[in-house]
Design an enzyme around this catalytic site. Structure first.
Site, short mmCIF file in Angstrom:
data_model
loop_
_atom_site.label_atom_id
_atom_site.label_comp_id
_atom_site.label_asym_id
_atom_site.label_seq_id
_atom_site.Cartn_x
_atom_site.Cartn_y
_atom_site.Cartn_z
N GLY A 4 -14.48 11.55 -13.15
CA GLY A 4 -12.69 10.45 -13.83
C GLY A 4 -13.55 10.04 -15.43
O GLY A 4 -14.30 10.32 -15.61
N SER A 5 -13.00 8.53 -15.37
CA SER A 5 -12.77 8.84 -16.49
C SER A 5 -13.71 7.57 -17.09
O SER A 5 -14.63 6.91 -15.74
CB SER A 5 -11.37 7.44 -17.04
OG SER A 5 -11.84 6.31 -15.75
N GLU A 21 -19.09 12.86 -13.46
CA GLU A 21 -18.58 13.88 -14.17
C GLU A 21 -17.69 13.04 -14.95
O GLU A 21 -16.74 12.69 -14.44
CB GLU A 21 -18.22 14.69 -13.32
CG GLU A 21 -18.81 16.01 -12.74
CD GLU A 21 -19.77 16.54 -14.07
OE1 GLU A 21 -19.97 16.89 -14.61
OE2 GLU A 21 -21.53 16.46 -13.21
N CYS A 32 -11.96 17.43 -18.57
CA CYS A 32 -12.64 17.17 -19.34
C CYS A 32 -12.89 18.19 -20.25
O CYS A 32 -13.39 16.75 -21.23
CB CYS A 32 -13.28 17.05 -18.08
SG CYS A 32 -13.74 18.67 -16.83
N ASN A 47 0.54 -1.26 -0.05
CA ASN A 47 0.05 -0.12 0.19
C ASN A 47 0.48 0.75 0.51
O ASN A 47 0.39 1.98 0.45
CB ASN A 47 -0.85 -0.29 1.31
CG ASN A 47 -0.51 0.27 2.77
OD1 ASN A 47 1.03 -0.49 2.95
ND2 ASN A 47 -1.14 0.63 3.71
N ILE A 48 2.11 0.99 -0.37
CA ILE A 48 3.66 2.37 -0.84
C ILE A 48 2.87 3.04 -1.57
O ILE A 48 2.60 2.34 -3.07
CB ILE A 48 4.43 2.12 -0.44
CG1 ILE A 48 4.65 1.06 0.81
CG2 ILE A 48 5.60 2.91 -0.45
CD1 ILE A 48 4.86 2.30 1.75
N LYS A 99 -17.40 1.37 -13.46
CA LYS A 99 -17.58 0.54 -12.48
C LYS A 99 -18.22 1.04 -11.03
O LYS A 99 -19.13 0.26 -10.35
CB LYS A 99 -16.14 -0.19 -12.26
CG LYS A 99 -15.33 -0.69 -13.10
CD LYS A 99 -13.74 -1.14 -12.93
CE LYS A 99 -12.77 -1.20 -13.64
NZ LYS A 99 -11.55 -1.31 -13.77
P1 NAD Z 1 -10.06 7.82 -13.20
O1 NAD Z 1 -11.20 7.08 -13.52
O2 NAD Z 1 -8.97 7.10 -13.29
O3 NAD Z 1 -9.53 8.09 -11.51
C1 NAD Z 1 -10.44 8.98 -11.05
C2 NAD Z 1 -10.90 8.11 -9.56
O4 NAD Z 1 -11.84 7.06 -10.03
C3 NAD Z 1 -9.72 8.24 -9.17
O5 NAD Z 1 -9.63 9.04 -7.13
C4 NAD Z 1 -9.10 6.78 -8.43
O6 NAD Z 1 -8.35 6.55 -7.85
C5 NAD Z 1 -11.09 6.45 -8.41
N1 NAD Z 1 -11.30 4.72 -8.86
C6 NAD Z 1 -10.44 4.11 -9.16
N2 NAD Z 1 -11.42 3.14 -10.07
C7 NAD Z 1 -12.48 2.89 -9.57
C8 NAD Z 1 -13.60 1.85 -9.15
N3 NAD Z 1 -13.15 0.88 -9.07
N4 NAD Z 1 -14.31 2.35 -8.46
C9 NAD Z 1 -13.77 3.63 -6.96
N5 NAD Z 1 -13.15 4.50 -8.01
C10 NAD Z 1 -12.21 4.29 -8.67
O7 NAD Z 1 -9.38 8.80 -13.75
P2 NAD Z 1 -8.59 9.54 -13.23
O8 NAD Z 1 -7.43 9.30 -14.77
O9 NAD Z 1 -8.28 10.12 -12.14
O10 NAD Z 1 -8.85 11.17 -14.45
C11 NAD Z 1 -8.73 11.49 -15.96
C12 NAD Z 1 -10.41 11.39 -16.80
O11 NAD Z 1 -11.21 11.76 -15.37
C13 NAD Z 1 -10.85 11.62 -17.96
O12 NAD Z 1 -11.83 10.80 -17.96
C14 NAD Z 1 -11.23 12.97 -17.54
O13 NAD Z 1 -12.57 13.49 -18.25
C15 NAD Z 1 -12.33 13.13 -16.35
N6 NAD Z 1 -12.77 13.82 -15.93
C16 NAD Z 1 -14.03 14.22 -15.43
C17 NAD Z 1 -14.35 15.59 -15.20
C18 NAD Z 1 -16.17 16.22 -15.70
O14 NAD Z 1 -15.86 17.46 -14.86
N7 NAD Z 1 -16.38 15.77 -16.64
C19 NAD Z 1 -13.32 16.33 -14.82
C20 NAD Z 1 -12.48 15.97 -14.78
C21 NAD Z 1 -12.08 14.58 -15.41
#
Ligand code: NAD
Length: 503
Positions: free
Chosen positions: A254-255, A276, A310, A47-48, A261
């Site tokens: 996020g993505s 988002e 984004c 977990n590091i 998921k």
């Molecule tokens: P990511 O989806 O890899 O991670 C986002 C967050 O989700 C992180 O905190 C990560 O630790 C967590 N995460 C990973 N797996 C998970 C799971 N199974 N369950 C719950 N949480 C989990 O995204 P990223 O690489 O950190 O960010 C980039 C992406 O975010 C791009 O696709 C971008 O378009 C999107 N984004 C969207 C907006 C918006 O407002 N629409 C804003 C900023 C970024």
């Protein structure tokens, strides 16, 4: 807002802040820093977590990430705090929100410095990030104070009255990415606290340095214990949060891969959800546009934060009559951008956030080569230490190209031309995403007409990507579900309740 003087913004002072003030190897649970022991994650990894300086690729610090056991502790704390916090007066909740903003203002340089150090963004962009976050806390402090406890919906002659009030949705799991650490957190945390919710916040494991400072701020202002719990963690912590039976609401940025998921995880127990997600937004430049200014907007829309936005307007749709002249100007302006260390005041574009992001952008450069795209400028990694790529523009890109369709999340612009407005609108809407758009035109009426027909949650006409706290933020199609910011952003953390009574 008056920005505090920023004379202390150097890498050395930021490293000192990271070493002396950021609490590492700990989670902020129930108002205390709880030490995280070294352990293995559910997927059998240590977990590091190393935190990198993207300018050099060197490790700034290492920390430990939470496990699902910390999620249990945090949920328990948030559950215990919920009754008190949700019943606190709105003026009290507003006072805490303003106190967060005051404290962030006092530590403005430190927060900006940590953001530049850990994210790589140029100082001026980090200042906007922190400044916007402060404005967001203040905005929701005002908004909640203005919301009446009861509003009258209708009164019938019979004496029947229908009243409406709002309740907090409950315990919220807030999950953020790394690209705008302070601001994305504030867009979730400020309305959640204003509404009376208690919170588990999981910042991105990539940019923990600025995010962990929030724990210090909450401690300093004496926020009641358990109202906000900060869990530095990776996917397994996010999974444990979003599938926990006591969590009422999940708000994720996020993505799309992870968003899907999260949606599945949150389905258990029918949790409320806001997503988002990604974007592939268009910038439409009309024939009557000022070419020089249009190029500034194009550059702002795709090279700010090294394209890791984004809402990046990563697809340029330009009128055929001005295309040649526009690309000449765009090439010159792009090639004269100052690329470098975020701490250097002259830097206009910094590095990407991580080696993983560098590899992601490289993958798209390879696709562009394989697809034989016309490269106007860039298209390569920079041969320096750190995670730098050249700002890149491809022209004549067909709608079948992967680069037209997929989010790169880097400084890579694809472009094509149009001959009439209907074609411009069709091209702008030619995406599975629909988050934002920019229109550049000398004719405001025509631009507004186009704005009605472009599918996007936020559209700028002849302006850079300014986002006001009172605006709504969110997309159509696969860009997500729900809206952040503005009144909609508060509604995301409230449930309406109707009461019918009679004389
Ligand atoms: P990511 O989806 O890899 O991670 C986002 C967050 O989700 C992180 O905190 C990560 O630790 C967590 N995460 C990973 N797996 C998970 C799971 N199974 N369950 C719950 N949480 C989990 O995204 P990223 O690489 O950190 O960010 C980039 C992406 O975010 C791009 O696709 C971008 O378009 C999107 N984004 C969207 C907006 C918006 O407002 N629409 C804003 C900023 C970024």
């Amino acid at each position: 807002m008056e920005m505090l003087n920023s004379t202390d913004l150097t890498r050395e002072t930021a490293i000192q802040t990271a070493q002396n003030e950021v609490v590492l190897n700990a989670a902020y649970i129930n108002g205390d820093w709880v030490t995280i022991e070294a352990s293995v994650t559910d997927s059998n990894h240590s977990n590091i977590q190393a935190l990198y300086d993207p300018n050099s690729g060197e490790v700034i610090a290492t920390t430990r990430l939470c496990t699902s056991a910390h999620v249990e502790q945090a949920v328990e704390a948030a559950d215990e705090a919920l009754a008190g916090w949700s019943q606190a007066s709105v003026s009290e909740r507003a006072r805490y929100l303003n106190a967060i903003a005051d404290s962030m203002e006092q530590q403005f340089d430190k927060l900006v410095g940590l953001s530049v150090l850990n994210n790589g963004k140029p100082i001026e962009e980090a200042k906007i990030d922190v400044g916007d976050a402060i404005a967001c806390y203040r905005y929701y402090a005002n908004l909640i104070t203005e919301q009446a406890t009861w509003s009258k919906v209708s009164t019938l002659e019979s004496g029947i009255r229908l009243l409406k009030t709002y309740s907090p949705v409950g315990i919220c799991a807030l999950i953020t990415p790394w690209n705008f650490p302070m601001v994305t957190t504030s867009w979730k945390l400020a309305p959640a606290l204003a509404a009376g919710c208690t919170v588990l916040l999981k910042p991105s494991e990539v940019t923990l340095l600025p995010e962990l400072m929030l724990g210090n701020i909450l401690s300093e202002i004496g926020l009641p214990k358990g109202v906000v719990n900060i869990l530095p963690g990776a996917a397994e912590v996010g999974t444990a949060m979003t599938s926990h039976p006591l969590i009422d609401k999940v708000s994720f940025t996020g993505s799309n891969v992870v968003g899907e998921k999260v949606m599945v995880q949150a389905a258990k127990g029918i949790k409320d959800i806001s997503l988002e997600l990604g974007g592939k937004s268009a910038i439409v430049v009309c024939a009557d546009a000022d070419i020089d200014y249009a190029c500034d907007l194009i550059i702002g829309g795709i090279f700010t934060n090294a394209g890791q936005i984004c809402s990046a307007t990563s697809r340029l749709v330009v009128h055929q009559d001005i295309a040649e002249q526009l690309f000449d100007t765009l090439k010159v302006k792009t090639e004269s951008l100052q690329i470098g260390d975020g701490f250097a005041t002259e830097t206009q574009m910094g590095p990407l956030v991580s080696e993983q992001q560098l590899n992601q952008v490289k993958k798209f450069f390879d696709v562009a080569t394989a697809e034989n795209l016309d490269c106007l400028t860039g298209g390569e990694l920079l041969e320096v230490s750190g995670y730098f790529v050249a700002p890149t523009v491809y022209t004549n890109v067909p709608a079948t190209s992967q680069l037209w369709m997929e989010e790169v999340f880097g400084p890579v612009l694809v472009s094509t031309t149009f001959t009439n407005d209907a074609e411009a609108i069709r091209l702008a809407n030619d995406s599975k995403f629909a988050l934002a758009a920019t229109i550049v035109s000398a004719d405001e009426t025509a631009a507004l007409e186009m704005a009605l027909q472009i599918k996007a949650g936020h559209i700028w006409i002849n302006e850079q990507q300014i986002v006001l706290p009172e605006a709504g933020w969110g997309g159509f199609k696969q860009s997500g579900i729900g809206r952040e910011l503005g009144g909609d952003g508060l509604s995301a953390y409230q449930k309406s309740k109707h009461v019918l009574l009679t004389d």
